[in-house]
Design an enzyme around this catalytic site. Sequence first.
Site, PDB file in Angstrom:
ATOM      1  CG  ASP A 104      30.686  39.855  31.356  1.00  0.00           C
ATOM      2  OD1 ASP A 104      30.034  38.983  31.757  1.00  0.00           O
ATOM      3  OD2 ASP A 104      30.638  41.271  31.594  1.00  0.00           O
ATOM      4  CB  ALA A 105      35.353  36.594  28.498  1.00  0.00           C
TER       5      ALA A 105
END
Length: 320
Positions: free
Chosen positions: A109-110
């Site tokens: 995920d970011a």
Amino acid sequence: MNEKLQKVLARAGHGSRRELEALIKSGRVSVNGIVAKLGERLEDEQAVVRIDGHVVSVKAQEEVICRVLAYYKPEGELCTRHDPEGRRTVFDRLPKIRGSRWISVGRLDANTSGLLLFTTDGELANRLMHPSRQVEREYLVRVFGEVNEHKVRNLVNGVELDDGLARFEDVVYTGGEGMNHTFYVVINEGRNREVRRLWESQDCTVSRLKRVRYGDIYLDKKLPRGGWMELELKDVNYLRELVELRPEKETMIELNNSSRKRDRARSQKIRRAVKRHEERVSTPKGRSNNAARRKPSKADGQTNKTNSRNQAGSRSKPQR
């Protein structure tokens, strides 16, 4: 030749099967001028195959050496090749290569940092990602909320999420204060936001998440955030044997890489490259590099393979 198109293209080094399936679904792949359909089989190796209008080879790159990079992904980078909004991606800092391209082994995920593997072998990437291989991923996670024996037992025994049953293979408590707690957790699949969703199911919020291990490949504590290192032959072959692929006989880096002086020089080179990248992407238009220059964030210490496993016994676990 009579194989599914995405498998042929993956073996030829054009991406992982999942990436190629997505390209086929979106109509970006054609065979002899006709838009390909998912599940289509390729029988003629002389067929003209295009991806985004560009002719690509469908021949397996048997003589191309399988390469693997370990990348320390910082928070904020996206796991995509191109972002229409111009945000940073994990591919921005990777070394350029000819005749092939880097394929990410899964995603982060970011807001998740840590170890992300890249390879030039699409079949290796696909097998490592596939749930049937049960390859372990270990994370260092900090959560906010009340954690007790009952909740930990739920996480280990299994929790029903929107996309099916999920569980941690192991949960090891490492400390905390107040409502903040830090754990090492292990899962053996890579579903979207799985670690975060598991904790959320127990009314806990993940405030920090960092991957520290993939299989037996650990995040090197000498590697700065945004830095990468190429794996040696023994580590490449460990990954290949893990998913039943034939071992490689060659490597693109020196076999003897144990010199402290060489390691220190390599680390300094990586740090300088990271700094240059930070300065370049943070310089507003119309301003000089000197005016916009800032220091890159310092890489935080990370437990290596020896500490993570050998000290596991010293971590105090909550009673289950």
